[in-house]
Motif scaffolding. Structure first.
Motif, mmCIF file in Angstrom:
data_model
loop_
_atom_site.group_PDB
_atom_site.id
_atom_site.type_symbol
_atom_site.label_atom_id
_atom_site.label_comp_id
_atom_site.label_asym_id
_atom_site.label_seq_id
_atom_site.Cartn_x
_atom_site.Cartn_y
_atom_site.Cartn_z
ATOM 1 N N UNK A 289 27.228 -42.019 -1.509
ATOM 2 C CA UNK A 289 26.190 -42.237 -0.506
ATOM 3 C C UNK A 289 25.920 -40.985 0.312
ATOM 4 N N UNK A 290 26.958 -40.325 0.787
ATOM 5 C CA UNK A 290 26.749 -39.129 1.583
ATOM 6 C C UNK A 290 26.193 -37.984 0.736
ATOM 7 N N UNK A 291 26.740 -37.800 -0.463
ATOM 8 C CA UNK A 291 26.313 -36.686 -1.306
ATOM 9 C C UNK A 291 24.895 -36.831 -1.810
ATOM 10 N N UNK A 292 24.549 -37.991 -2.361
ATOM 11 C CA UNK A 292 23.206 -38.177 -2.917
ATOM 12 C C UNK A 292 22.151 -38.199 -1.823
ATOM 13 N N UNK A 293 22.461 -38.835 -0.691
ATOM 14 C CA UNK A 293 21.488 -38.897 0.385
ATOM 15 C C UNK A 293 21.355 -37.546 1.076
ATOM 16 N N UNK A 294 22.309 -36.668 0.912
ATOM 17 C CA UNK A 294 22.162 -35.289 1.378
ATOM 18 C C UNK A 294 21.275 -34.496 0.419
ATOM 19 N N UNK A 295 21.463 -34.686 -0.889
ATOM 20 C CA UNK A 295 20.704 -33.909 -1.867
ATOM 21 C C UNK A 295 19.226 -34.252 -1.861
ATOM 22 N N UNK A 296 18.876 -35.525 -1.641
ATOM 23 C CA UNK A 296 17.462 -35.903 -1.690
ATOM 24 C C UNK A 296 16.643 -35.209 -0.605
ATOM 25 N N UNK A 299 16.404 -31.407 -0.988
ATOM 26 C CA UNK A 299 15.482 -30.961 -2.028
ATOM 27 C C UNK A 299 14.123 -31.624 -1.883
ATOM 28 N N UNK A 300 13.767 -31.928 -0.648
ATOM 29 C CA UNK A 300 12.556 -32.706 -0.374
ATOM 30 C C UNK A 300 11.294 -32.003 -0.847
ATOM 31 N N UNK A 301 11.245 -30.682 -0.812
ATOM 32 C CA UNK A 301 10.057 -29.959 -1.244
ATOM 33 C C UNK A 301 9.785 -30.173 -2.728
ATOM 34 N N UNK A 302 10.822 -30.402 -3.510
ATOM 35 C CA UNK A 302 10.649 -30.649 -4.939
ATOM 36 C C UNK A 302 10.245 -32.081 -5.235
ATOM 37 N N UNK A 303 10.113 -32.908 -4.201
ATOM 38 C CA UNK A 303 9.825 -34.329 -4.402
ATOM 39 C C UNK A 303 8.625 -34.742 -3.560
ATOM 40 N N UNK A 304 7.437 -34.174 -3.821
ATOM 41 C CA UNK A 304 6.260 -34.555 -3.022
ATOM 42 C C UNK A 304 5.944 -36.030 -3.205
ATOM 43 N N UNK A 305 5.666 -36.702 -2.121
ATOM 44 C CA UNK A 305 5.381 -38.136 -2.197
ATOM 45 C C UNK A 305 6.612 -39.002 -2.224
ATOM 46 N N UNK A 306 7.801 -38.424 -1.983
ATOM 47 C CA UNK A 306 9.020 -39.229 -1.957
ATOM 48 C C UNK A 306 8.900 -40.308 -0.892
ATOM 49 N N UNK A 307 9.379 -41.491 -1.210
ATOM 50 C CA UNK A 307 9.284 -42.623 -0.296
ATOM 51 C C UNK A 307 9.859 -42.291 1.074
ATOM 52 N N UNK A 308 9.181 -42.767 2.105
ATOM 53 C CA UNK A 308 9.678 -42.604 3.457
ATOM 54 C C UNK A 308 10.922 -43.413 3.736
ATOM 55 N N UNK A 309 11.343 -44.246 2.790
ATOM 56 C CA UNK A 309 12.562 -45.037 2.978
ATOM 57 C C UNK A 309 13.824 -44.225 2.742
ATOM 58 N N UNK A 310 13.696 -42.950 2.354
ATOM 59 C CA UNK A 310 14.896 -42.153 2.126
ATOM 60 C C UNK A 310 15.702 -42.071 3.415
ATOM 61 N N UNK A 311 16.986 -42.302 3.299
ATOM 62 C CA UNK A 311 17.891 -42.292 4.439
ATOM 63 C C UNK A 311 18.089 -43.635 5.104
ATOM 64 N N UNK A 312 17.299 -44.641 4.723
ATOM 65 C CA UNK A 312 17.375 -45.933 5.406
ATOM 66 C C UNK A 312 18.387 -46.862 4.738
ATOM 67 N N UNK A 313 18.597 -48.017 5.397
ATOM 68 C CA UNK A 313 19.458 -49.109 4.924
ATOM 69 C C UNK A 313 20.918 -48.684 4.840
#
Length: 840
Positions: A289-296, A299-313
């Motif tokens: 959880x900590x590692x993957x949610x840190x990587x997303x 690397x946000x610039x490589x993921x245009x349009x990534x859901x705004x739900x990143x980091x939630x729940x």
């Protein structure tokens, strides 16, 4: 397998890169049996530390030379304990393989502050995958009948009317399937072998599961899924840390650094380590959880349009520790009740607390409470901490030996005195930790803060749940005639310790609800998956390891039957094709950046504008002139400034980006040194162009990014005499050199707005090294606003420096230019604002 660092540059493209080797990553690597990449440290059986010296170094912090396995994360509200080894959390988890209760797969469950907890899958979807993972991990209940702590927990549960049972465990108690349990018997390796190449034995009656089993009795992922994956051709690499990933034709490029054993024990600038790369057609993030949610977001610039739900729940799966102390039994509770927490695996039994979803009259959110054992050496540490009794015994033993030495006491046998010295050890024998897990509220949010992972989470919204768990633990302690002790961190602001962090990239039915679909594929990004605890949209309730593995196993079925790619093929975000998207985050350039022009004695061409600027050059004499004295060297002037604000991706309006970035806590700042190499040329040049060097800090584009090249133009004109523009253009050293372009407008707005007009910078992020005015194909990927604060402005005044023969004249000319341009814009309005202007 490569147990040594892998330091070559990869040129091949593999089918799948799996980042992480925990329950999601190991199952995925095994099922896909292609190329898997492990990120962290490998420890074979016998390698888990036990001595104080080794334990002191058993933490993962390569920057400080620590190569160990425990990863300790401290946030506001909680502490997180994870594991950095080949096999992930399986190396230290308590072997519990409980399934998520069918009724606890909630749908549209409201959350405080808005939103819902929703599971797009149910128990029926996972049951066949639970079965498969249990077979792989050798699931079996605890087989021994006379273990004191097991008997005690069952006794207390019966007295309290609570359901109690022995959960299935991933432990080898017998040397082969179907045989009787035998402590310490040698295990036969399965057909796929053992990647460590060392013998394993059955469980030896100790409680060392949570600090690593040195005998191989735990059926950890390195012994099972990862050994099977390597047997089927997976390439398992250790001591690697993934930093970023970028789009490439047909897949992604993954960048990582290698932590060399030669650097252990000394501080290392890990952000400067050389980066290695490997291409893949499918990328699976399973770094926890900590590692993957840190990587997303990293690397946000490589993921245009990534859901705004990143980091939630985010939630901690309801983890709560408690202690039973000084248990007693017999008439009047007169004698100690031995619990012997160090005997038996960490968990042997579990009590279940009902849930309002059970439809059996229960109220509140459900939970489990389990016995939580500990290694023998912990019991010794506990007893040595009982200072008053220990001091008395030590004094008595010393007095006896002194009398013997003096001949007063002729007794030569000292067994009785040694027994008195050790004492009854009643405190450790009558104490037992309790571990609670359950359905806390998944309303936390993970985000990057100054380049580091941060959590906005509190126990307050789950306080009724935690109070109920604590009350039940207290009842269990009372039923055993003992006292109850809260986790000490609970006394300091109701903090908890979680070993099961979940959420951050939750699954959902659409991008508005989650980051990924129900097989972990990121919405809008085919062949990019999250398959670990970050994918879960809420608490499992029971220990989550088996559920994480089952979810990954189910996803692998869909990947292998080809359904995964078709599920997201039509859901790519609007905008540019993949090869034009900005790169992922990194600390070094992964592909060649646009090269700077060579040094020249002539003025440098301003990129993208097609005319002479003043970035370099000096005055001189015409070629061929004879007997001309050497030209006087120019005088340069420089100053340093800092600006701070907010930015957001996937918007092109700076004000909109500022508002969105502020709401999401997405900050941007820069520190630049502006240099006019020749003040005379700078003043006469209509562009007033200078060099800019320094760095930009912005979490959503990778933290601190060095400015590869930068330009600053002061008070340029655009045809409107009431306007002046201050322009910045910065080429940043990200993985593909994505530039950051911004501008300031200083013009005659209504009112006297000198300070806002000269202190506000409207920022846009562009793809490629380009200029927005002359390259209409340049895509704006983000925007925001930064400002210079008054304190920073005053600090800037102290940074002015000059070099050359005429420092005073240089400062004077620069000052006149600056004030003169401000007066040209604001002078008339200032004059009209003066009340005595029309007086005779």
């Amino acid at each position: 397998m490569a147990n040594e660092p892998h330091d070559s540059q990869d040129t091949a493209v593999v089918d799948t890169v799996v980042v992480g080797s925990g329950f999601g990553g190991a199952v995925t690597a095994y099922r896909l049996a292609e190329a898997g990449r492990s990120v962290l440290v490998a420890y074979p059986p016998g390698g888990f530390p036990r001595s104080p010296a080794d334990m002191a170094r058993n933490f993962w912090d390569p920057s400080n030379g620590l190569p160990g396995m425990f990863g300790i994360w401290s946030f506001r509200g909680l502490e997180g304990v994870v594991y950095s080894g080949l096999g992930g959390g399986s190396l230290i988890y308590a072997n519990d393989l409980l399934r998520k209760d069918e009724q606890w797969f909630v749908h549209e469950s409201p959350l405080p502050g808005g939103g819902y907890e929703n599971w797009p899958i149910g128990r029926a979807d996972l049951d066949p995958h639970y079965d498969r993972v249990e077979r792989m991990l050798g699931s079996t209940p605890y087989p021994y009948a006379g273990t004191p702590k097991t008997l005690a927990l069952h006794l207390a549960a019966r007295q309290l009317g609570l359901p109690v049972f022995r959960p299935p465990l991933a432990v080898s108690f017998a040397p082969r399937p179907g045989a009787l349990p035998v402590p310490g018997a040698q295990l036969t390796d399965p057909g796929y072998g053992n990647l460590h190449g060392l013998p394993r034995s059955t469980w030896r009656l100790g409680g060392e599961c949570d600090v690593g089993c040195n005998y191989g009795a735990k059926n950890t992922l390195d012994h099972t899924c990862l050994s099977a994956a390597r047997h089927h051709g997976a390439d398992v690499r250790t001591r690697c840390e993934v930093r970023g990933f970028t789009p490439r034709a047909g897949g992604r490029d993954v960048s990582y650094v290698v932590h060399d054993p030669a650097r252990e024990g000394r501080r290392t600038a890990t952000d400067r380590l050389p980066q290695h790369h490997i291409g893949c057609r499918r990328l699976v993030l399973a770094a926890g959880t900590f590692g993957s949610t840190y990587l997303l977001p990293r690397n946000r610039v490589a993921l245009p349009g990534l859901s705004g739900a990143v980091g939630t729940r985010f939630c901690g799966n309801g983890d709560l520790l408690g202690m039973v102390l000084r248990a007693t039994a017999g008439a009047g509770r007169a004698r100690p009740l031995r619990l012997d927490g160090s005997r038996g695996p960490v968990i042997t039994s579990a009590v279940r607390g009902g849930d309002a979803l059970d439809d059996d009259g229960s109220t509140g959110r459900g939970f489990y409470i389990e016995d939580a054992g500990y290694p023998d050496f912990v019991a010794w540490l506990v007893e040595s901490s009982q200072l008053p009794g220990g001091a008395r015994r030590l004094l008595g033993f010393g007095l006896h030996r002194l009398l013997a030495r003096l001949g007063v006491d002729p007794a030569c046998r000292v067994g009785g005195q040694l027994a008195l010295l050790l004492g009854p050890a009643a405190f450790s024998a009558t104490s037992l930790p309790l571990l609670g897990t359950g359905r806390d509220v998944p309303d936390g949010r993970l985000r990057l803060r100054r380049g580091h992972l941060d959590i906005d989470w509190t126990t307050l919204t789950s306080r009724p749940y935690f109070d109920r768990v604590r009350s039940t633990m207290r009842d269990i302690a009372g039923a055993l005639g003992g006292d109850f002790l809260d986790n000490p961190l609970w006394w300091w602001g109701n903090r908890v310790i979680t070993m099961h962090p979940l959420g951050g990239a939750p699954m959902g039915r659409h991008p508005g609800e989650g980051v990924c679909d129900d097989i972990g594929e990121v919405f809008g990004f085919p062949a990019l998956h999250v398959l670990d605890g970050a994918l879960l949209p809420g608490a499992v309730g029971a220990n989550p390891s088996l559920t994480i593995a089952a979810v990954a196993d189910r996803a692998c079925d869909r990947i292998l039957d080809g359904k995964a790619a078709s599920r997201t093929a039509g859901r790519a975000p609007a905008g540019r094709p993949a090869h034009e998207r900005p790169t992922a985050v990194g600390t070094a350039l992964l592909t060649p950046a646009e090269a700077a022009p060579p040094a020249s004695a002539t003025p440098a061409t301003h990129p993208g504008r097609g005319r002479s600027g003043s970035l370099a050059g000096s005055t001189g004499t015409p070629a061929g002139s004879a007997h001309t004295p050497p030209a006087e060297p120019p005088t340069s002037l420089s100053f340093t400034e800092e600006m701070k604000g907010h930015v957001a991706l996937d918007v092109d309006d700076p004000e909109q980006g500022r508002a969105l970035g502020r709401s999401l806590g997405q900050r941007l700042s820069f520190r630049l040194t502006i240099t006019a190499r020749d003040v005379n040329r700078f003043v006469t040049d209509p562009e007033h162009a200078t060099d800019a060097v320094g760095h930009v800090d912005c979490d959503i584009v990778g933290g601190r990014l060095k400015v590869e090249r930068g330009w600053f133009e002061l008070f340029t004109r655009d045809g409107d005499p009431s306007r002046r523009r201050m322009l910045y253009r910065l080429y940043l050293r990200t993985q593909e050199g994505t530039p950051l372009t911004g501008h300031k407008d200083v013009h005659d707005d209504p009112g006297v707005d000198v300070w806002p007009g000269t202190s506000t910078l409207y920022v846009r992020l562009l793809t490629g090294h380009t200029h927005p005015d002359e390259d209409p194909t340049a895509t704006v990927i983000g925007a925001g606003v930064v400002v210079i604060r008054i304190g920073d402005c005053l600090q800037r005044l102290t940074t002015f420096r000059t070099t050359g023969p005429h420092p005073g004249r240089a400062m004077e000319r620069f000052g006149k230019l600056f004030l003169g341009e401000l007066c040209a814009v604001y002078g008339e309005r200032l004059a009209r604002a003066v009340p005595w202007r029309d007086r005779p």
